[in-house]
Design a protein around this motif. Structure first.
Motif, PDB file in Angstrom:
ATOM      1  N   ILE A  15     -64.051  84.944  -3.848  1.00 18.79           N
ATOM      2  CA  ILE A  15     -64.891  85.798  -3.005  1.00 18.79           C
ATOM      3  C   ILE A  15     -66.339  85.310  -3.033  1.00 18.79           C
ATOM      4  CG2 ILE A  15     -65.835  88.136  -2.752  1.00 18.79           C
ATOM      5  CD1 ILE A  15     -63.154  89.153  -3.939  1.00 18.79           C
ATOM      6  N   ALA A  16     -66.806  84.943  -4.238  1.00 18.29           N
ATOM      7  CA  ALA A  16     -68.199  84.500  -4.399  1.00 18.29           C
ATOM      8  C   ALA A  16     -68.464  83.202  -3.643  1.00 18.29           C
ATOM      9  CB  ALA A  16     -68.528  84.320  -5.880  1.00 18.29           C
ATOM     10  N   VAL A  17     -67.469  82.342  -3.520  1.00 20.98           N
ATOM     11  CA  VAL A  17     -67.635  81.097  -2.765  1.00 20.98           C
ATOM     12  C   VAL A  17     -67.471  81.354  -1.270  1.00 20.98           C
ATOM     13  CG1 VAL A  17     -66.638  78.812  -2.328  1.00 20.98           C
ATOM     14  CG2 VAL A  17     -66.916  79.623  -4.679  1.00 20.98           C
ATOM     15  N   ALA A  18     -66.527  82.222  -0.911  1.00 16.88           N
ATOM     16  CA  ALA A  18     -66.241  82.474   0.511  1.00 16.88           C
ATOM     17  C   ALA A  18     -67.420  83.141   1.219  1.00 16.88           C
ATOM     18  CB  ALA A  18     -64.996  83.342   0.642  1.00 16.88           C
ATOM     19  N   ALA A  19     -68.120  84.049   0.546  1.00 19.76           N
ATOM     20  CA  ALA A  19     -69.203  84.800   1.191  1.00 19.76           C
ATOM     21  C   ALA A  19     -70.298  83.895   1.753  1.00 19.76           C
ATOM     22  CB  ALA A  19     -69.791  85.833   0.232  1.00 19.76           C
ATOM     23  N   PRO A  20     -70.875  82.974   0.956  1.00 14.18           N
ATOM     24  CA  PRO A  20     -71.904  82.095   1.532  1.00 14.18           C
ATOM     25  C   PRO A  20     -71.362  81.152   2.595  1.00 14.18           C
ATOM     26  CG  PRO A  20     -71.461  81.517  -0.762  1.00 14.18           C
ATOM     27  CD  PRO A  20     -70.768  82.799  -0.498  1.00 14.18           C
ATOM     28  N   VAL A  21     -70.090  80.740   2.475  1.00 19.23           N
ATOM     29  CA  VAL A  21     -69.494  79.878   3.509  1.00 19.23           C
ATOM     30  C   VAL A  21     -69.420  80.625   4.831  1.00 19.23           C
ATOM     31  CG1 VAL A  21     -67.398  78.684   4.235  1.00 19.23           C
ATOM     32  CG2 VAL A  21     -68.207  78.455   1.877  1.00 19.23           C
ATOM     33  N   ILE A  22     -68.962  81.868   4.779  1.00 17.74           N
ATOM     34  CA  ILE A  22     -68.890  82.699   5.994  1.00 17.74           C
ATOM     35  C   ILE A  22     -70.286  82.904   6.581  1.00 17.74           C
ATOM     36  CG2 ILE A  22     -68.341  85.007   6.878  1.00 17.74           C
ATOM     37  CD1 ILE A  22     -66.064  85.096   4.787  1.00 17.74           C
ATOM     38  N   CYS A  23     -71.272  83.140   5.716  1.00 20.88           N
ATOM     39  CA  CYS A  23     -72.648  83.321   6.187  1.00 20.88           C
ATOM     40  C   CYS A  23     -73.145  82.072   6.916  1.00 20.88           C
ATOM     41  CB  CYS A  23     -73.570  83.634   5.007  1.00 20.88           C
ATOM     42  SG  CYS A  23     -73.450  85.317   4.402  1.00 20.88           S
ATOM     43  N   TYR A  24     -72.826  80.931   6.364  1.00 25.56           N
ATOM     44  CA  TYR A  24     -73.256  79.678   7.002  1.00 25.56           C
ATOM     45  C   TYR A  24     -72.624  79.531   8.382  1.00 25.56           C
ATOM     46  CZ  TYR A  24     -73.783  74.715   7.966  1.00 25.56           C
ATOM     47  OH  TYR A  24     -74.081  73.523   8.574  1.00 25.56           O
ATOM     48  N   VAL A  25     -71.333  79.812   8.480  1.00 20.56           N
ATOM     49  CA  VAL A  25     -70.636  79.712   9.766  1.00 20.56           C
ATOM     50  C   VAL A  25     -71.222  80.701  10.775  1.00 20.56           C
ATOM     51  CG1 VAL A  25     -68.421  80.035  10.939  1.00 20.56           C
ATOM     52  CG2 VAL A  25     -68.507  78.844   8.725  1.00 20.56           C
ATOM     53  N   LEU A  26     -71.458  81.936  10.340  1.00 21.36           N
ATOM     54  CA  LEU A  26     -72.036  82.952  11.229  1.00 21.36           C
ATOM     55  C   LEU A  26     -73.426  82.534  11.711  1.00 21.36           C
ATOM     56  CD1 LEU A  26     -71.041  86.299   9.447  1.00 21.36           C
ATOM     57  CD2 LEU A  26     -70.187  85.437  11.645  1.00 21.36           C
ATOM     58  N   ASN A  27     -74.217  81.961  10.813  1.00 22.82           N
ATOM     59  CA  ASN A  27     -75.559  81.530  11.190  1.00 22.82           C
ATOM     60  C   ASN A  27     -75.495  80.432  12.256  1.00 22.82           C
ATOM     61  OD1 ASN A  27     -78.405  81.654  10.922  1.00 22.82           O
ATOM     62  ND2 ASN A  27     -78.381  79.843   9.621  1.00 22.82           N
ATOM     63  N   GLN A  28     -74.569  79.504  12.111  1.00 18.87           N
ATOM     64  CA  GLN A  28     -74.418  78.443  13.111  1.00 18.87           C
ATOM     65  C   GLN A  28     -73.964  79.011  14.450  1.00 18.87           C
ATOM     66  OE1 GLN A  28     -75.438  75.255  12.434  1.00 18.87           O
ATOM     67  NE2 GLN A  28     -76.081  76.267  10.547  1.00 18.87           N
ATOM     68  N   LEU A  29     -73.058  79.998  14.412  1.00 17.08           N
ATOM     69  CA  LEU A  29     -72.573  80.615  15.646  1.00 17.08           C
ATOM     70  C   LEU A  29     -73.672  81.367  16.384  1.00 17.08           C
ATOM     71  CD1 LEU A  29     -69.055  81.990  14.587  1.00 17.08           C
ATOM     72  CD2 LEU A  29     -69.528  80.178  16.244  1.00 17.08           C
ATOM     73  N   THR A  30     -74.454  82.150  15.649  1.00 13.15           N
ATOM     74  CA  THR A  30     -75.515  82.924  16.305  1.00 13.15           C
ATOM     75  C   THR A  30     -76.586  82.016  16.893  1.00 13.15           C
ATOM     76  OG1 THR A  30     -76.656  83.194  14.176  1.00 13.15           O
ATOM     77  CG2 THR A  30     -75.159  84.969  14.861  1.00 13.15           C
ATOM     78  N   LYS A  31     -76.858  80.888  16.227  1.00 11.04           N
ATOM     79  CA  LYS A  31     -77.833  79.935  16.777  1.00 11.04           C
ATOM     80  C   LYS A  31     -77.314  79.296  18.054  1.00 11.04           C
ATOM     81  CE  LYS A  31     -78.645  77.462  13.027  1.00 11.04           C
ATOM     82  NZ  LYS A  31     -79.267  76.442  12.133  1.00 11.04           N
ATOM     83  N   THR A  32     -76.010  78.997  18.060  1.00 10.17           N
ATOM     84  CA  THR A  32     -75.416  78.336  19.235  1.00 10.17           C
ATOM     85  C   THR A  32     -75.242  79.304  20.400  1.00 10.17           C
ATOM     86  OG1 THR A  32     -74.220  76.804  17.789  1.00 10.17           O
ATOM     87  CG2 THR A  32     -73.438  76.999  20.064  1.00 10.17           C
ATOM     88  N   CYS A  33     -74.746  80.492  20.105  1.00 12.28           N
ATOM     89  CA  CYS A  33     -74.391  81.432  21.182  1.00 12.28           C
ATOM     90  C   CYS A  33     -75.558  82.292  21.650  1.00 12.28           C
ATOM     91  CB  CYS A  33     -73.239  82.331  20.713  1.00 12.28           C
ATOM     92  SG  CYS A  33     -71.730  81.430  20.297  1.00 12.28           S
ATOM     93  N   TRP A  34     -76.414  82.709  20.746  1.00 13.96           N
ATOM     94  CA  TRP A  34     -77.481  83.643  21.115  1.00 13.96           C
ATOM     95  C   TRP A  34     -78.882  83.130  20.779  1.00 13.96           C
ATOM     96  CZ3 TRP A  34     -73.098  85.573  18.400  1.00 13.96           C
ATOM     97  CH2 TRP A  34     -72.193  86.258  19.217  1.00 13.96           C
ATOM     98  N   ASN A  35     -78.949  81.899  20.321  1.00 15.83           N
ATOM     99  CA  ASN A  35     -80.234  81.293  19.958  1.00 15.83           C
ATOM    100  C   ASN A  35     -80.980  82.136  18.919  1.00 15.83           C
ATOM    101  OD1 ASN A  35     -82.142  79.226  20.118  1.00 15.83           O
ATOM    102  ND2 ASN A  35     -83.379  80.333  21.626  1.00 15.83           N
ATOM    103  N   TYR A  36     -80.218  82.714  18.004  1.00 16.21           N
ATOM    104  CA  TYR A  36     -80.800  83.544  16.950  1.00 16.21           C
ATOM    105  C   TYR A  36     -80.428  82.962  15.596  1.00 16.21           C
ATOM    106  CZ  TYR A  36     -81.749  87.462  13.856  1.00 16.21           C
ATOM    107  OH  TYR A  36     -82.223  88.248  12.824  1.00 16.21           O
ATOM    108  N   ALA A  37     -81.427  82.630  14.795  1.00 16.31           N
ATOM    109  CA  ALA A  37     -81.198  82.094  13.452  1.00 16.31           C
ATOM    110  C   ALA A  37     -81.560  83.158  12.425  1.00 16.31           C
ATOM    111  CB  ALA A  37     -82.033  80.838  13.225  1.00 16.31           C
TER     112      ALA A  37
END
Length: 488
Positions: free
Chosen positions: A435-457
């Motif tokens: 869980i401790a490893v998965a959480a930051p990985v998911i955060c990284y993926v979400l951050n990349q998605l929001t930057k790509t889709c909504w231009n929000y970092a």
């Protein structure tokens, strides 16, 4: 100013640190109890002063003044949040740590969640602090190489080894018992340097204070609050809330910072330390930002082109334009900030590795002391190796990426402690590392998605999201309630 003079001042400064180490290490106060917790005899006001220097690394020394060009005084929104974060630490975390008589704060996770949670928290801290402290020391080593060592034809590796040997020399005997006092000296030097550089820059501008303040206001540098755009990274609510959680995680859940608090004589003293330390951050950061505004006015007045990177503004002006004693003061400030940050990191890493990861047996005190000293040497060597690796990469984008990576690692600690303190559930300990490893990985993926889709970092709020994901994962793997006493 002569390089010989600068070198002599730095050598004299180091001699003072060695003298303090000798005094605090007298009476055979070199066992692990002194190294880890200073025998719990530190005066709270000494701890409070020293913690200011530990928090302001060499990177902060050059970065905070440079922020003014990009975000004016908006960084103060985060600083105001810091203060309330310190209140949470004083009222919630410190009573817990003192009640359990902890040597390292991650021991709490074993009693509340399990042994895997304990090891996971300790490893997250160890990796984060080791890499983060090495990056900060690397940046300072580069400055000292350019500023002093290159004039004596010293190679970079020699500069790095000299810095680390200096830090090791005054910390290896009594660890945190010595650092509490040396950090106080370093904080005084750091703040004195800051004030003297402000005075020198003020004289160079040669304008009345009232006119300077008016010019800062007219240029827009004095703006603190950003209330109009939620999507702006500098939005007040984002920065204020992020400041609270940054302090809770990077101070309250960080062995490096909490180890100093645990050297106080009792909980009441530790809380007084936290109140005063937290409050002092407000005027100290205001001074750094005021210096940044003065530097911008000076460059504008003298028509000096500023570096592209904001972090280079103070070094460029101090070394190449203000000159004289300002360059000396800058060198002293950098050394003080670097040493006060790196020495406490070295002691905290040694403590956590010995107690949390190796579980050194303290019944044989002589053997335990030898083991601790070997760990201390090993971590010092690791510092040097990581710094030389950064030098070999020679890529600032890699360094920036490492800072971002280190920032991700504190979220799982926030989630684990929140679960332990806010719930009465027992999670399945075997899932905690995943869980401790998965959480930051998911955060990284979400951050990349929001930057790509909504231009929000995401900004600092990513820490809160990271913690919430870890908290949710622990809740999903919980099976049964535990007694209220076990959840404390």
């Amino acid at each position: 100013m002569s390089v010989v003079v600068i070198g002599a001042i730095i050598l004299g400064y180091f001699s003072l640190l060695l003298l303090i180490s000798f005094i605090t290490g007298r009476n055979r106060a070199t066992d692990n109890a002194a190294f880890f917790l200073g025998n719990r005899q530190s005066p709270w006001w000494i701890v409070a002063i020293g913690m200011v220097g530990s928090s302001l690394s060499g990177v902060s020394f050059v970065s905070v003044p440079g922020m003014v060009r990009d975000i004016d005084f908006a960084y103060m929104q985060t600083v105001f949040g810091f203060f309330f974060g310190y209140l949470v630490i004083a009222k919630v975390l410190l009573p817990l740590y003192y009640r359990l008589h902890l040597t390292t704060i991650y021991t709490y996770l074993e009693g509340r969640i399990g042994s895997r949670a304990h090891k996971t928290g300790a490893w997250f801290f160890f990796i984060s602090k080791l890499i983060g402290a090495a990056v900060r020391l690397y940046i300072v080593a580069l400055m000292l190489q350019y500023f002093v060592a290159s004039h004596w034809n010293l190679p970079f590796w020699a500069t790095v080894c000299i810095i680390i040997v200096m830090i090791w020399a005054y910390t290896f005997r009594s660890g945190i018992k010595t650092i509490v006092w040396t950090d106080t000296l370093q904080t005084v030097c750091l703040l004195a340097t800051l004030i003297l550089i402000i005075i020198s820059t003020f004289k160079e501008i040669d304008m009345p204070m009232g006119q300077i303040l008016e010019t800062i206001q007219v240029n827009g540098y004095a703006r603190i609050f950003v209330l109009d755009d939620w999507f702006d990274k500098q939005n007040f609510f984002k920065q204020f809330l992020s400041g609270i959680f940054i302090v809770i995680v990077m101070t309250g859940l960080d062995q490096d910072m909490m180890q100093k608090n645990l050297t106080c004589r009792n909980l009441k003293d530790a809380q007084k330390n936290m109140y005063w330390y937290g409050f002092s951050f407000i005027p100290v950061n205001l001074l750094f930002l005021f210096l940044g505004a003065l530097l911008l006015l000076y460059a504008q007045q003298q028509q000096i082109p500023l570096p592209e990177m904001s972090d280079d503004i103070l070094p460029e002006l101090a070394i190449n334009h203000l000159g004289g004693w300002v360059s000396v003061l800058f060198a002293i400030g950098i050394v003080a900030a670097a040493f006060s940050s790196a020495d406490s990191a070295l002691a905290a890493l040694t403590t956590s590795f010995a107690v949390d990861i190796l579980h050194i047996d303290e019944t044989d005190k002589a053997r335990a002391r030898r083991s601790r000293m070997l760990i201390h040497i090993g971590i010092s060597v690791a510092f040097a190796a990581i710094i030389m690796l950064f030098k070999a990469l020679n890529n600032t984008s890699v360094i920036d990426a490492i800072f971002v990576l280190v920032g991700y690692t504190y979220g799982p600690l926030l989630g684990m402690y929140a679960f332990g303190l806010l719930t009465k559930w027992q999670t399945d300990d075997k899932w905690v590392p995943y869980i401790a490893v998965a959480a930051p990985v998911i955060c990284y993926v979400l951050n990349q998605l929001t930057k790509t889709c909504w231009n929000y970092a995401f900004g600092y709020e990513l820490l809160m999201l990271n913690g919430m994901l870890t908290f949710a994962g622990l809740c999903l793997t919980s099976r049964k309630k535990i007694s209220s006493e076990s959840s404390k």
